[in-house]
Design a protein around this motif. Structure first.
Motif, PDB file in Angstrom:
ATOM      1  N   ARG A  40       9.835  14.261   1.349  1.00 55.34           N
ATOM      2  CA  ARG A  40       9.988  13.330   0.414  1.00 55.34           C
ATOM      3  C   ARG A  40       9.049  12.306   0.318  1.00 55.34           C
ATOM      4  NH1 ARG A  40      15.959  11.215   2.687  1.00 55.34           N
ATOM      5  NH2 ARG A  40      14.715  10.149   4.881  1.00 55.34           N
ATOM      6  N   GLY A  41       8.343  12.089  -0.817  1.00 57.26           N
ATOM      7  CA  GLY A  41       7.620  10.705  -0.991  1.00 57.26           C
ATOM      8  C   GLY A  41       6.071  10.838  -0.449  1.00 57.26           C
ATOM      9  N   VAL A  42       5.673  12.112  -0.097  1.00 56.66           N
ATOM     10  CA  VAL A  42       4.591  12.196   0.514  1.00 56.66           C
ATOM     11  C   VAL A  42       3.850  13.124  -0.564  1.00 56.66           C
ATOM     12  CG1 VAL A  42       3.023  13.216   2.178  1.00 56.66           C
ATOM     13  CG2 VAL A  42       5.201  12.202   2.889  1.00 56.66           C
ATOM     14  N   SER A  43       2.965  12.578  -1.302  1.00 53.87           N
ATOM     15  CA  SER A  43       1.977  13.560  -2.355  1.00 53.87           C
ATOM     16  C   SER A  43       1.158  14.336  -1.507  1.00 53.87           C
ATOM     17  CB  SER A  43       1.275  12.280  -3.153  1.00 53.87           C
ATOM     18  OG  SER A  43       0.254  11.818  -2.595  1.00 53.87           O
ATOM     19  N   PRO A  44       0.971  15.394  -2.233  1.00 55.01           N
ATOM     20  CA  PRO A  44      -0.235  16.336  -1.517  1.00 55.01           C
ATOM     21  C   PRO A  44      -1.639  15.497  -1.611  1.00 55.01           C
ATOM     22  CG  PRO A  44       1.089  17.352  -3.511  1.00 55.01           C
ATOM     23  CD  PRO A  44       1.386  15.896  -3.428  1.00 55.01           C
ATOM     24  N   ALA A  45      -1.923  14.484  -2.247  1.00 57.08           N
ATOM     25  CA  ALA A  45      -3.153  14.053  -2.074  1.00 57.08           C
ATOM     26  C   ALA A  45      -3.345  13.421  -0.942  1.00 57.08           C
ATOM     27  CB  ALA A  45      -3.649  13.048  -3.429  1.00 57.08           C
ATOM     28  N   PHE A  91      12.347  -3.821  -7.907  1.00 56.18           N
ATOM     29  CA  PHE A  91      13.555  -4.670  -7.245  1.00 56.18           C
ATOM     30  C   PHE A  91      14.403  -4.024  -5.982  1.00 56.18           C
ATOM     31  CE2 PHE A  91      12.567  -6.125 -11.318  1.00 56.18           C
ATOM     32  CZ  PHE A  91      11.986  -7.642 -11.047  1.00 56.18           C
ATOM     33  N   ALA A  92      14.409  -2.709  -5.875  1.00 56.30           N
ATOM     34  CA  ALA A  92      15.127  -2.150  -4.876  1.00 56.30           C
ATOM     35  C   ALA A  92      14.575  -2.647  -3.538  1.00 56.30           C
ATOM     36  CB  ALA A  92      14.948  -0.513  -4.840  1.00 56.30           C
ATOM     37  N   LYS A  93      15.512  -2.686  -2.401  1.00 60.68           N
ATOM     38  CA  LYS A  93      14.926  -3.136  -1.154  1.00 60.68           C
ATOM     39  C   LYS A  93      14.580  -2.149  -0.416  1.00 60.68           C
ATOM     40  CE  LYS A  93      16.582  -7.487  -1.878  1.00 60.68           C
ATOM     41  NZ  LYS A  93      15.572  -8.484  -1.826  1.00 60.68           N
ATOM     42  N   ARG A  94      13.201  -2.165   0.232  1.00 58.80           N
ATOM     43  CA  ARG A  94      12.690  -1.216   1.014  1.00 58.80           C
ATOM     44  C   ARG A  94      12.091  -1.843   2.222  1.00 58.80           C
ATOM     45  NH1 ARG A  94      11.446  -0.289  -4.283  1.00 58.80           N
ATOM     46  NH2 ARG A  94      11.924   1.794  -5.243  1.00 58.80           N
ATOM     47  N   ALA A  95      12.226  -1.152   3.358  1.00 59.12           N
ATOM     48  CA  ALA A  95      11.670  -1.626   4.520  1.00 59.12           C
ATOM     49  C   ALA A  95      11.310  -0.331   5.426  1.00 59.12           C
ATOM     50  CB  ALA A  95      12.738  -2.501   5.433  1.00 59.12           C
ATOM     51  N   LEU A  96      10.608  -0.817   6.567  1.00 58.76           N
ATOM     52  CA  LEU A  96      10.096   0.279   7.286  1.00 58.76           C
ATOM     53  C   LEU A  96       9.946  -0.441   8.854  1.00 58.76           C
ATOM     54  CD1 LEU A  96       8.567   3.217   7.906  1.00 58.76           C
ATOM     55  CD2 LEU A  96       6.427   1.858   7.814  1.00 58.76           C
ATOM     56  N   GLY A  97      10.658   0.291   9.881  1.00 56.76           N
ATOM     57  CA  GLY A  97      10.784  -0.192  11.155  1.00 56.76           C
ATOM     58  C   GLY A  97       9.827   0.638  12.078  1.00 56.76           C
ATOM     59  N   VAL A  98       9.622  -0.071  13.233  1.00 56.23           N
ATOM     60  CA  VAL A  98       8.916   0.671  14.440  1.00 56.23           C
ATOM     61  C   VAL A  98       9.723   1.937  14.802  1.00 56.23           C
ATOM     62  CG1 VAL A  98       8.074   0.711  16.686  1.00 56.23           C
ATOM     63  CG2 VAL A  98       7.529  -1.199  15.134  1.00 56.23           C
ATOM     64  N   ALA A  99      11.093   1.569  14.730  1.00 54.10           N
ATOM     65  CA  ALA A  99      11.825   2.912  15.166  1.00 54.10           C
ATOM     66  C   ALA A  99      11.816   3.864  14.111  1.00 54.10           C
ATOM     67  CB  ALA A  99      13.431   2.101  15.292  1.00 54.10           C
ATOM     68  N   SER A 155       0.621  -1.372  -0.132  1.00 49.85           N
ATOM     69  CA  SER A 155      -0.124  -0.125  -0.161  1.00 49.85           C
ATOM     70  C   SER A 155       0.759   1.392  -0.025  1.00 49.85           C
ATOM     71  CB  SER A 155      -0.864  -0.062   1.258  1.00 49.85           C
ATOM     72  OG  SER A 155      -0.200   0.460   2.476  1.00 49.85           O
ATOM     73  N   LYS A 156       0.214   2.316  -0.643  1.00 51.11           N
ATOM     74  CA  LYS A 156       0.664   3.476  -0.563  1.00 51.11           C
ATOM     75  C   LYS A 156       1.241   4.157   0.609  1.00 51.11           C
ATOM     76  CE  LYS A 156       2.281   6.657  -3.765  1.00 51.11           C
ATOM     77  NZ  LYS A 156       3.039   6.161  -4.921  1.00 51.11           N
ATOM     78  N   THR A 157       0.396   3.862   1.865  1.00 52.60           N
ATOM     79  CA  THR A 157       0.709   4.387   3.085  1.00 52.60           C
ATOM     80  C   THR A 157       2.115   3.826   3.593  1.00 52.60           C
ATOM     81  OG1 THR A 157      -1.407   4.757   3.765  1.00 52.60           O
ATOM     82  CG2 THR A 157      -0.014   4.334   5.562  1.00 52.60           C
ATOM     83  N   PHE A 158       2.306   2.488   3.273  1.00 52.54           N
ATOM     84  CA  PHE A 158       3.565   2.116   3.966  1.00 52.54           C
ATOM     85  C   PHE A 158       4.699   2.518   3.119  1.00 52.54           C
ATOM     86  CE2 PHE A 158       1.164  -1.107   6.402  1.00 52.54           C
ATOM     87  CZ  PHE A 158       1.955  -1.192   7.779  1.00 52.54           C
ATOM     88  N   LYS A 159       4.492   2.305   1.943  1.00 45.64           N
ATOM     89  CA  LYS A 159       5.520   2.980   0.990  1.00 45.64           C
ATOM     90  C   LYS A 159       6.025   4.245   1.346  1.00 45.64           C
ATOM     91  CE  LYS A 159       4.053  -0.088  -2.953  1.00 45.64           C
ATOM     92  NZ  LYS A 159       3.671  -0.074  -4.342  1.00 45.64           N
ATOM     93  N   GLN A 160       4.995   5.257   1.525  1.00 46.15           N
ATOM     94  CA  GLN A 160       5.362   6.783   1.687  1.00 46.15           C
ATOM     95  C   GLN A 160       6.276   6.926   2.996  1.00 46.15           C
ATOM     96  OE1 GLN A 160       2.038   9.343   1.381  1.00 46.15           O
ATOM     97  NE2 GLN A 160       1.089   8.611   3.236  1.00 46.15           N
ATOM     98  N   LEU A 161       5.726   5.958   3.825  1.00 43.34           N
ATOM     99  CA  LEU A 161       6.408   5.842   5.389  1.00 43.34           C
ATOM    100  C   LEU A 161       7.781   5.233   5.183  1.00 43.34           C
ATOM    101  CD1 LEU A 161       3.490   4.790   7.694  1.00 43.34           C
ATOM    102  CD2 LEU A 161       4.465   7.231   7.514  1.00 43.34           C
TER     103      LEU A 161
END
Length: 331
Positions: A259-264, A230-238, A210-216
């Motif tokens: 960065r990464g946050v669209s106006p919408a 194929f680029a590695k992406r991750a998100l941590g609680v930290a 989802s876009k929410t996780f991607k932008q975070l």
């Protein structure tokens, strides 16, 4: 065979086009979107405003026209929870059908969860083991657990970032009290899911779409979309612990400059971060890998499977291609 999927959501109507062949990966050959930005157009009673309906019609008309210009052979149009759960959804559907000749289909929350899992499972492969999937949309959040092609558990909860923003974060920026109320609500909404997942047992890998996780994740330093799937992406609680207070202190306009946050999506990123952090903490997840495939790819994969094995009971039966002169109906 050129396939197209149109997803009409709370932020945009999006077209994904794939030149598909049996056995090939459904990597997009073309993508196009038009904003809907429905966050402020849904009333407390769940009714979408007249302006919101106009936005849905304009955006859907634009992406359907683009699909036709690309000679898409089979086109699948569906609407997610923003339209599906609207009190006046029949009005919205009729308006879209009148403008485009196509009648959008609705997937249940569980259908969305299953299809998104199907895409993620195919992306990571059998070696990934048992997957825990999290997906935060505008109206709902999906949680899925599974090891095989079909998930063991698929849940859809009314905890989407847009829905939570409208209900709880009514000031800009939100107050501490509003954030606390939202966090308590998400914890309460997760209680049954947490108990069920504990009963089901451990998972090997936690992933998110989802876009929410991607932008975070992008805020936390993940590679941009231009780096490719194929680029590695991750998100941590930290990461969320760091960014959530900063995001909550900003106005929507200030967040839109990040960065990464669209106006919408700038107006609902705080709620998305609260839902993400609360869910990950409740489920004992410290880090999620960001999967580039999600619902649209899941539909593509199921449609290809249906074409190859039309009697397969796993084949998707909730959407189908439109024949010449035919309006869309649920099968």
């Amino acid at each position: 065979m050129r396939l197209g999927v149109i997803d009409v959501g709370s932020n945009a109507a999006q077209l994904l086009v794939v030149d598909a062949r049996p056995g090939s990966a459904p990597l997009a050959s073309y993508a196009f979107k038009r904003p809907t930005v429905l966050g402020t157009e849904i009333g407390r009673d769940g009714t979408m405003s007249t302006e919101g309906v106009r936005r849905v019609v304009r955006a859907t008309t634009a992406v359907v026209a683009r699909a036709r210009s690309l000679d898409v052979a089979e086109l699948y149009v569906f609407a997610t929870s923003a339209v599906r759960d609207a009190a006046n959804r029949d009005v919205i559907v009729r308006a879209v059908e009148t403008a485009t000749g196509l009648r959008p289909q609705f997937l249940s929350g569980e259908d969305e969860a299953r299809l998104t899992y199907h895409a993620a499972h195919r992306w990571y492969g059998w070696s990934a083991g048992r997957l825990l999937l999290l997906d935060i949309g505008g109206g709902s959040m999906e949680i899925v657990l599974g090891r095989d092609a079909e998930p063991e558990l698929a849940m859809s909860l009314p905890l989407g970032a847009g829905r939570m923003t409208r209900r709880f974060l009514t000031e800009d920026p939100p107050t501490e009290r509003q954030l606390r109320k939202l966090t308590r609500h998400v914890r309460e909404g997760l209680r049954e899911a947490v108990e069920r997942l504990r009963w089901e047992g451990a998972f090997d890998r936690a992933i998110a779409t989802s876009k929410t996780f991607k932008q975070l994740a992008r805020l936390a330093g993940a590679p941009p979309q231009s780096a490719g799937p194929f680029a590695k992406r991750a998100l941590g609680v930290a990461d969320l612990d760091h960014w959530l207070p900063e995001l909550a202190a900003m106005t929507t306009a200030q967040r839109a400059a990040l960065r990464g946050v669209s106006p919408a999506r700038a107006g609902q990123v705080v709620a998305g971060a609260v839902v993400a952090r609360t869910t990950m903490t409740a489920l004992g997840v410290s880090t999620v890998d960001i999967c580039p495939w999600a619902l649209r790819e899941g539909i593509m994969l199921h449609q290809l499977q249906t074409a190859l094995s039309p009697t397969d009971p796993m084949a998707l039966r909730t959407v189908r291609p439109m024949a010449d002169g035919e309006t869309w109906q649920r099968t």
